[in-house]
Motif scaffolding. Structure first.
Motif, PDB file in Angstrom:
ATOM      1  N   GLY A  62     -16.966   0.191  -2.794  1.00 29.85           N
ATOM      2  CA  GLY A  62     -15.911   0.010  -2.072  1.00 29.85           C
ATOM      3  C   GLY A  62     -14.886   0.729  -2.088  1.00 29.85           C
ATOM      4  O   GLY A  62     -14.403   1.148  -3.911  1.00 29.85           O
ATOM      5  N   GLY A  63     -13.797   0.946  -1.331  1.00 31.44           N
ATOM      6  CA  GLY A  63     -12.034   1.438  -2.383  1.00 31.44           C
ATOM      7  C   GLY A  63     -12.428   3.671  -2.440  1.00 31.44           C
ATOM      8  O   GLY A  63     -11.902   3.714  -2.093  1.00 31.44           O
ATOM      9  N   ALA A  84     -16.544   6.672  -1.497  1.00 30.18           N
ATOM     10  CA  ALA A  84     -17.025   6.402  -1.249  1.00 30.18           C
ATOM     11  C   ALA A  84     -18.211   6.971  -1.931  1.00 30.18           C
ATOM     12  O   ALA A  84     -17.455   7.353  -3.514  1.00 30.18           O
ATOM     13  N   THR A 140       0.893  -1.626  -0.275  1.00 33.73           N
ATOM     14  CA  THR A 140       0.095   0.129   0.142  1.00 33.73           C
ATOM     15  C   THR A 140       0.944   0.688   0.078  1.00 33.73           C
ATOM     16  O   THR A 140       1.940   1.426   0.596  1.00 33.73           O
ATOM     17  N   HIS A 143     -22.594  -1.052  -0.153  1.00 32.88           N
ATOM     18  CA  HIS A 143     -21.243   0.003   0.116  1.00 32.88           C
ATOM     19  C   HIS A 143     -20.870  -0.067   0.905  1.00 32.88           C
ATOM     20  O   HIS A 143     -21.064  -1.135   2.425  1.00 32.88           O
ATOM     21  N   THR A 177      -6.413  -1.477   2.292  1.00 34.52           N
ATOM     22  CA  THR A 177      -5.452  -3.055   2.258  1.00 34.52           C
ATOM     23  C   THR A 177      -5.263  -3.442   4.203  1.00 34.52           C
ATOM     24  O   THR A 177      -4.412  -4.816   3.578  1.00 34.52           O
ATOM     25  N   GLU A 178      -4.917  -2.911   5.005  1.00 35.88           N
ATOM     26  CA  GLU A 178      -5.016  -3.280   6.834  1.00 35.88           C
ATOM     27  C   GLU A 178      -5.353  -4.098   6.461  1.00 35.88           C
ATOM     28  O   GLU A 178      -5.694  -4.892   8.064  1.00 35.88           O
ATOM     29  N   TRP A 195     -16.527  -0.282   3.184  1.00 33.76           N
ATOM     30  CA  TRP A 195     -15.431  -0.149   3.772  1.00 33.76           C
ATOM     31  C   TRP A 195     -14.009  -0.609   3.659  1.00 33.76           C
ATOM     32  O   TRP A 195     -14.284  -2.180   5.360  1.00 33.76           O
ATOM     33  N   GLY A 196     -12.534  -0.275   3.953  1.00 35.22           N
ATOM     34  CA  GLY A 196     -11.715  -0.556   4.373  1.00 35.22           C
ATOM     35  C   GLY A 196     -10.391  -0.471   3.331  1.00 35.22           C
ATOM     36  O   GLY A 196     -10.380   0.702   2.824  1.00 35.22           O
ATOM     37  N   ARG A 212     -10.008  12.414   5.127  1.00 37.98           N
ATOM     38  CA  ARG A 212      -9.572  11.725   5.589  1.00 37.98           C
ATOM     39  C   ARG A 212      -7.562  12.347   5.957  1.00 37.98           C
ATOM     40  O   ARG A 212      -7.433  13.232   5.897  1.00 37.98           O
ATOM     41  N   GLN A 260     -20.510   4.502   5.472  1.00 38.69           N
ATOM     42  CA  GLN A 260     -20.066   3.003   4.685  1.00 38.69           C
ATOM     43  C   GLN A 260     -19.815   1.604   5.863  1.00 38.69           C
ATOM     44  O   GLN A 260     -19.898   0.998   5.072  1.00 38.69           O
ATOM     45  N   LYS A 310      -7.398  10.234  -4.365  1.00 41.07           N
ATOM     46  CA  LYS A 310      -7.928   8.939  -5.276  1.00 41.07           C
ATOM     47  C   LYS A 310      -8.453   9.235  -6.399  1.00 41.07           C
ATOM     48  O   LYS A 310      -9.339   9.445  -5.903  1.00 41.07           O
ATOM     49  N   THR A 333      -6.288   4.281  11.303  1.00 41.94           N
ATOM     50  CA  THR A 333      -6.650   4.105   9.653  1.00 41.94           C
ATOM     51  C   THR A 333      -6.197   4.820   8.781  1.00 41.94           C
ATOM     52  O   THR A 333      -6.050   5.327   7.395  1.00 41.94           O
ATOM     53  N   ASP A 353      -7.763   7.748   8.375  1.00 38.63           N
ATOM     54  CA  ASP A 353      -9.591   8.148   8.052  1.00 38.63           C
ATOM     55  C   ASP A 353      -9.838   9.209   8.925  1.00 38.63           C
ATOM     56  O   ASP A 353      -9.893   8.323  10.439  1.00 38.63           O
ATOM     57  N   ILE A 375     -17.363   7.980   6.648  1.00 37.32           N
ATOM     58  CA  ILE A 375     -15.738   8.538   6.486  1.00 37.32           C
ATOM     59  C   ILE A 375     -16.501   9.866   6.130  1.00 37.32           C
ATOM     60  O   ILE A 375     -16.960  10.173   5.196  1.00 37.32           O
ATOM     61  N   LYS A 415      -4.798  11.883   6.346  1.00 34.91           N
ATOM     62  CA  LYS A 415      -3.763  11.871   4.385  1.00 34.91           C
ATOM     63  C   LYS A 415      -4.449  12.262   3.811  1.00 34.91           C
ATOM     64  O   LYS A 415      -5.282  13.313   3.120  1.00 34.91           O
TER      65      LYS A 415
HETATM   66  P1  AMP Z   1      -6.080   1.408   0.035  1.00 33.08           P
HETATM   67  O1  AMP Z   1      -5.931   0.307   1.277  1.00 33.08           O
HETATM   68  O2  AMP Z   1      -6.109   1.410  -1.347  1.00 33.08           O
HETATM   69  O3  AMP Z   1      -7.917   0.354  -0.062  1.00 33.08           O
HETATM   70  O4  AMP Z   1      -6.955   2.513   0.522  1.00 33.08           O
HETATM   71  C1  AMP Z   1      -8.257   2.500   2.381  1.00 33.08           C
HETATM   72  C2  AMP Z   1      -8.579   3.712   2.212  1.00 33.08           C
HETATM   73  O5  AMP Z   1      -9.546   4.457   0.557  1.00 33.08           O
HETATM   74  C3  AMP Z   1      -9.163   4.043   3.498  1.00 33.08           C
HETATM   75  O6  AMP Z   1      -8.513   4.328   4.111  1.00 33.08           O
HETATM   76  C4  AMP Z   1     -10.610   5.067   2.882  1.00 33.08           C
HETATM   77  O7  AMP Z   1      -9.773   6.039   3.384  1.00 33.08           O
HETATM   78  C5  AMP Z   1     -10.679   4.550   1.541  1.00 33.08           C
HETATM   79  N1  AMP Z   1     -11.963   4.156   1.231  1.00 33.08           N
HETATM   80  C6  AMP Z   1     -12.222   2.676   1.544  1.00 33.08           C
HETATM   81  N2  AMP Z   1     -12.986   2.768   1.129  1.00 33.08           N
HETATM   82  C7  AMP Z   1     -14.168   3.828   1.024  1.00 33.08           C
HETATM   83  C8  AMP Z   1     -15.166   3.568   1.278  1.00 33.08           C
HETATM   84  N3  AMP Z   1     -16.869   2.764   0.772  1.00 33.08           N
HETATM   85  N4  AMP Z   1     -15.975   5.532   1.231  1.00 33.08           N
HETATM   86  C9  AMP Z   1     -14.583   6.369   1.548  1.00 33.08           C
HETATM   87  N5  AMP Z   1     -13.387   5.926   1.619  1.00 33.08           N
HETATM   88  C10 AMP Z   1     -13.020   5.078   0.945  1.00 33.08           C
END
Ligand code: AMP
Length: 544
Positions: free
Chosen positions: A305-306, A308, A185, A327, A332-333, A329-330, A436, A362, A442, A419, A421, A433, A438
């Protein structure tokens, strides 16, 4: 006193064993790059993944060693998911969209011993192969007749590689806490970091996402995987499909609207999984062509996902496709699915508008995951739906440290993972969410590092300072805007700077626009104030 029940390790190999035994005829359908369709079954994936395992063992691959893949969604990649992990090695799915220097860094850092690749990545591989210090051979995921000439000396053919091996191979009984897969990641600072999943975390994640209040995957489903297999273990869907016996549709590299629509229609997909950008492209295609997805498709649910999910995406799926958005949320970790948005009993009488509002959250945690939100000082905030704070997570499939670091080194004293977030949690447990912490940008579900982009720009002789921010884009969710301060007495145009950046960063990282200003906002300690900059450009609009 210990109980007296049987104990079997939760292993990735047990998933494909189960699928081969209980769902042998369930199809795995792959679209090739050339557009043809390949059909096989879970029984085929079962014996072929054993051949992969046997062939890797014959090559001397040891348990725990990493084996890389540079590949799209196809049946050979699926065989590697089960074969590599099943024999005790670690499958490292590499994101081919990264810039070559990042690919080199990641593959060397992971110390990949062998690298499997789709033929379309051969030119890329020829470019980076000399810099890959640990890879002993490259295995082209093709048959003998399709093998192209190559400048790389040690290229093997996948079908030749597995042909002499034995499908009588017996899966080893590994420790369920052994590593099974590795995904990198990229954050805002420093180099990409590896997340090392275990067999146990992978199987538990697969079990829980299948539940009715998860993504409700069933043996009656045909699931279209429109999220790349190199993105967080393909969201765990290959494992979940094997566990439940769902028919798996692998679309290859073609994620454009026409290809996805055709795959959904021809293969009667009941559920599809992907980032919002893929769905925006699909909706645009349907609209432009005047199609009638309600009549053409069997789609029931769409896992988003990935990033919003925009309200319009939920509405379009409901209205035009007759499909419900789920919908999630998650990151890589978190393997990745940590929350899923499903209604509760109390929402049964909700109006359509209330339901759509709910779906844009989410969601709630399944069994096995816990969430908390805190303020900057670490004080836990109430679950009142309005207090926004840092989102922390812990659970069975959440990372405890990055690859190479000591177990637990990414957690606080109580075992929580930050996270990055910012979120609210309401009294019913729905997490939302809001921001973020960070500043990564995206774009289409992939991250663009703002710092890398800025550093590349600052390399230009006329640039004094640069800041990259992500701004909303109608198709890609966000795209980078580069805000630049020129050096005194120097001149550079937008076009010159874009041309300069063209060979410094991946093509899809290039900013959509460059704006010149006389100064950038800074904090007291001299750091760029990205938030202030985003506010300044709040009304800025990219074109579709
Ligand atoms: P990645 O590790 O590349 O999958 O990115 C993870 C990050 O993507 C999370 O910490 C969020 O900031 C963002 N993310 C993933 N799913 C969602 C979602 N459903 N809504 C908003 N942000 C999301």
């Amino acid at each position: 006193m210990l109980g007296l029940m049987q104990s079997h390790p939760l292993l990735v190999s047990s998933l494909i064993e189960h699928a081969s035994r209980s769902h042998p005829d369930t199809e795995v359908v792959s679209r090739t790059r050339e557009g043809s369709v390949h059909r096989c079954t879970f029984a085929d994936i079962g014996w072929r993944s054993k051949r992969v395992a046997d062939a890797l063992t014959c090559l001397g691959v040891e348990p725990g060693q990493r084996v890389g893949t540079l590949a799209w969604n196809n049946y050979r990649h699926l065989e590697l998911f089960f074969g590599v992990s099943g024999m005790g090695a670690v499958i490292h799915t590499v994101n081919p969209r990264l810039f070559p220097s990042q690919l080199e860094y990641i593959i060397n850092h992971a110390e990949d011993q062998y690298l499997f690749f789709d033929l379309c990545f051969l030119p890329l591989l020829e470019q980076i192969a000399p810099q890959l210090t640990t890879v002993k051979a490259f295995i082209a995921m093709a048959d003998r007749d399709s093998m192209p000439p190559s400048a790389i000396a040690n290229v093997l053919c996948y079908e030749d590689f597995v042909a002499p091996s034995s499908c009588e191979y017996r899966w080893p009984q590994l420790d369920e806490n052994a590593a099974s897969s590795l995904c990198y990641t990229s954050g805002t600072t420093g180099n990409p970091k590896g997340v090392l999943y275990t067999h146990r975390s992978t199987v538990l994640h697969a079990m829980l996402i299948c539940t009715t209040d998860g993504i409700a995957l069933s043996t009656l489903d045909s699931v279209l995987l429109a999220s790349p297999m190199f993105h967080v273990n393909a969201w765990g869907i290959p494992y979940a499909a094997a566990l439940i016996g769902a028919r798996l549709l692998l679309p290859g590299p073609a994620l454009d609207g026409a290809s996805i629509y055709q795959a959904m229609r021809d293969e009667k997909a009941t559920i599809a999984a992907g980032v919002p950008t893929v769905w925006l492209m699909l909706h645009q295609y349907v609209q432009t062509k005047g199609l009638r997805p309600r009549d053409d498709l069997a789609l029931e649910r769409v896992l988003v996902g990935g990033a919003a999910v925009p309200r319009a995406v939920v509405e379009t799926f409901e209205r035009d496709f007759g499909a419900r958005v789920v919908h999630a949320w998650g990151m890589t970790e978190t393997s990745p699915i940590a929350t899923v948005c499903n209604p509760l009993k109390k929402h049964q009488d909700a109006t359509q508008s209330q339901r759509i509002d709910l779906q844009r959250q989410q969601g709630r945690v399944p069994y096995g995951v816990e969430l908390k939100i805190t303020d900057d000082q670490g004080t836990v905030l109430p679950h009142d739906g309005t207090s926004a704070g840092h989102l922390w997570v812990r659970g069975h499939w959440i990372a405890s440290a990055y690859f190479g670091a000591e177990a637990g080194s990414s957690l606080d004293r109580d075992g929580w993972f930050d996270t990055g977030d910012i979120a609210t949690i309401d009294p019913d447990g729905y997490m939302h969410i809001t921001d973020r912490a960070k500043d990564v940008i995206k774009s289409g579900g992939e991250w663009i590092s703002s710092i890398d982009l800025e550093n590349a720009a600052v390399g230009h002789a006329c640039v004094a300072e640069a800041a990259a921010i992500g701004l909303p884009h109608p198709l890609w969710q966000e795209r980078p805007l580069l805000v630049v301060v020129r050096k005194a007495g120097r001149d550079v145009t937008r076009e010159e700077l874009l041309a300069y950046l063209a060979d410094k960063v991946a093509k899809w990282w290039l900013p959509n626009d460059i704006v010149f200003v006389t100064e950038l906002p800074h904090t007291a300690t001299g750091k760029l104030q990205k938030r202030a900059l985003r506010e300044t450009f709040a009304d800025y609009r990219f074109e579709a």
